[in-house]
Design a protein around this motif. Structure first.
Motif, short mmCIF file in Angstrom:
data_model
loop_
_atom_site.label_atom_id
_atom_site.label_comp_id
_atom_site.label_asym_id
_atom_site.label_seq_id
_atom_site.Cartn_x
_atom_site.Cartn_y
_atom_site.Cartn_z
N ALA A 24 -1.27 5.98 16.26
CA ALA A 24 -0.75 7.34 16.06
C ALA A 24 -0.33 7.99 17.37
N ASN A 25 -0.76 7.44 18.50
CA ASN A 25 -0.31 7.97 19.79
C ASN A 25 1.14 7.62 20.08
N MET A 26 1.69 6.66 19.34
CA MET A 26 3.10 6.31 19.45
C MET A 26 3.68 6.30 18.03
N PRO A 27 3.97 7.47 17.48
CA PRO A 27 4.41 7.56 16.08
C PRO A 27 5.65 6.72 15.78
N HIS A 28 6.55 6.58 16.75
CA HIS A 28 7.77 5.80 16.52
C HIS A 28 7.44 4.31 16.37
N LYS B 139 7.95 -0.05 8.69
CA LYS B 139 9.26 -0.47 8.20
C LYS B 139 9.34 -1.98 8.08
N LEU B 140 8.76 -2.69 9.06
CA LEU B 140 8.75 -4.16 9.01
C LEU B 140 7.91 -4.66 7.84
N LEU B 141 6.85 -3.94 7.51
CA LEU B 141 5.94 -4.37 6.45
C LEU B 141 6.39 -3.92 5.06
N GLN B 142 7.42 -3.14 4.99
CA GLN B 142 7.88 -2.60 3.70
C GLN B 142 8.13 -3.73 2.71
N PHE C 158 -3.70 -6.74 -5.68
CA PHE C 158 -2.61 -7.12 -4.78
C PHE C 158 -1.43 -6.17 -4.92
N LYS C 159 -1.17 -5.74 -6.16
CA LYS C 159 -0.01 -4.87 -6.38
C LYS C 159 -0.15 -3.54 -5.64
N ASP C 160 -1.42 -3.12 -5.42
CA ASP C 160 -1.65 -1.87 -4.70
C ASP C 160 -1.59 -2.04 -3.19
N LEU C 161 -1.54 -3.29 -2.74
CA LEU C 161 -1.45 -3.58 -1.30
C LEU C 161 -0.01 -3.68 -0.82
N LYS C 162 0.92 -3.59 -1.75
CA LYS C 162 2.33 -3.69 -1.35
C LYS C 162 2.73 -2.42 -0.60
N VAL C 163 3.27 -2.62 0.59
CA VAL C 163 3.65 -1.49 1.45
C VAL C 163 4.94 -0.89 0.93
N ALA C 164 4.90 0.39 0.62
CA ALA C 164 6.07 1.05 0.03
C ALA C 164 7.11 1.40 1.09
#
Length: 345
Positions: A239-243, A250-253, A339-345
């Motif tokens: 969180a110290n580097m929000p970007h 985004k990569l894990l989406q 597993f379905k709840d672990l999918k990164v939105a």
């Protein structure tokens, strides 16, 4: 397979060797004849090698053990102290007890060599040599040639593949933004930056990660030595580097993934785009005994005594159960997710 690619023996098993090669097909072909992972044990922060929590850890069901950083405390005596501390760990009853199953590891600041250290640490190359020496990484290994200790390994057959991605949040990291003590938060003086030129992983590691996450896997475990999901708390965290935090999300989406983290000397489960299970410390009690505020905590309970984490994968039910164990052997924090709840939105 030619002589130059002869797999190493010992804890650097054939599966680890194949994971270091660039050919994705080799990894998949090897994984096809493996039993799937069911139990993964993970921990961080070991300042002693003789502790009841370490003995308890060896009793837990385990197909894989992950060292998540601060595996030794060697940030005050230079490389000679680092060598001594690694030798003590390597010869400990605990480490020898782990070696009957695969071991993977990354580092954090105290085994990197500098408290809160990052890319400017002048002895990081020497520290990396000692890290790989501890794990008996072969001299010819590609991991010895790269800068940074990031790596990935895929276990299991098609349909039950688990990819473990171990990040290096030290070697390339930019300096953190800091405020005076009178403006500090409960956890310390570090605060989020708005300088988007700063980096957590560095260009080479980001490029590698984007490729690794394209490899086939049914579940991905992303190992980060510092916390990813919690809100900024004054200590070291994504969180110290929000970007950079947003870049990883985004990569894990679309991926079925969780993050495993350490560092804090207490345990908590958080969700901020992705689940983050923090287990720390294996041998130390947190002196304050209370956590910093965290609006992303998804299980109210935290735990502040010596502990270790465990993931259990139920492939038939398609669920993942995360638990934190104390020295008594009972679960202190527990959460089961589909597993379905672990999918990164």
């Amino acid at each position: 397979m030619n002589a130059a690619h002869t797999p190493p023996s010992g804890i650097n098993s054939r599966r680890r060797f194949l994971a270091g090669l660039p050919a994705i097909g080799l990894i998949a072909a090897h994984a096809a004849d493996e039993a799937p992972l069911q139990d993964i044990v993970f921990g961080s922060c070991l300042d002693t090698h003789d502790h009841p929590m370490l003995d308890r850890t060896l009793t837990l069901p385990r197909d894989l053990f992950i060292f998540m950083g601060d595996n030794v405390y060697a940030d005050k005596g230079g490389i000679p102290m680092m060598q001594e501390k690694y030798a003590l760990l390597k010869n400990s009853r605990f480490f020898k007890g782990l070696k009957n199953k695969p071991i993977l590891a990354t580092w954090d600041d105290h085994d990197f060599g500098e408290n809160d250290g990052g890319g400017s640490y002048p002895h990081k190359k020497e520290a990396q040599v000692e890290f790989w020496n501890w794990l008996d990484e072969p001299a010819s290994s590609p991991r010895r040639q790269q800068e940074g200790v990031y790596q990935a390994q895929t276990f299991g057959p098609v349909g039950k593949r688990v990819q473990v991605v171990l990040l290096d949040t030290r070697y390339f990291r930019s300096p953190l933004k800091k405020v005076p003590k009178d403006k500090a938060m409960l956890g310390g003086s570090y605060v989020p930056t708005d300088d988007t030129s700063t980096t957590m992983l560095g260009a080479a590691q980001w490029s590698w990660l984007s490729q690794v996450l394209q490899q086939p896997a049914d579940l991905r475990l992303i190992v980060s030595s510092i916390q990813f999901a919690p809100e900024a708390h004054g200590g070291e965290c994504w969180a110290n580097m929000p970007h950079e935090q947003q870049r990883l999300l985004k990569l894990l989406q679309g991926q079925t993934a969780v993050i495993l983290s350490g560092d804090r000397h207490w345990c908590e489960f958080s969700h901020n785009g992705v689940y983050d299970f923090t287990s720390s410390s294996m041998t130390q009690k947190h002196p304050r005994g209370s956590p910093t505020p965290n609006k992303f905590r998804c299980v109210p309970k935290t735990y502040h005594l010596p502990n270790v984490g465990q993931l259990h994968i139920d492939w038939s039910a398609a669920t993942l159960t995360a638990k934190i164990f104390g020295t008594e052997g009972n679960a202190k924090i527990e959460q089961t997710l589909a597993f379905k709840d672990l999918k990164v939105a």
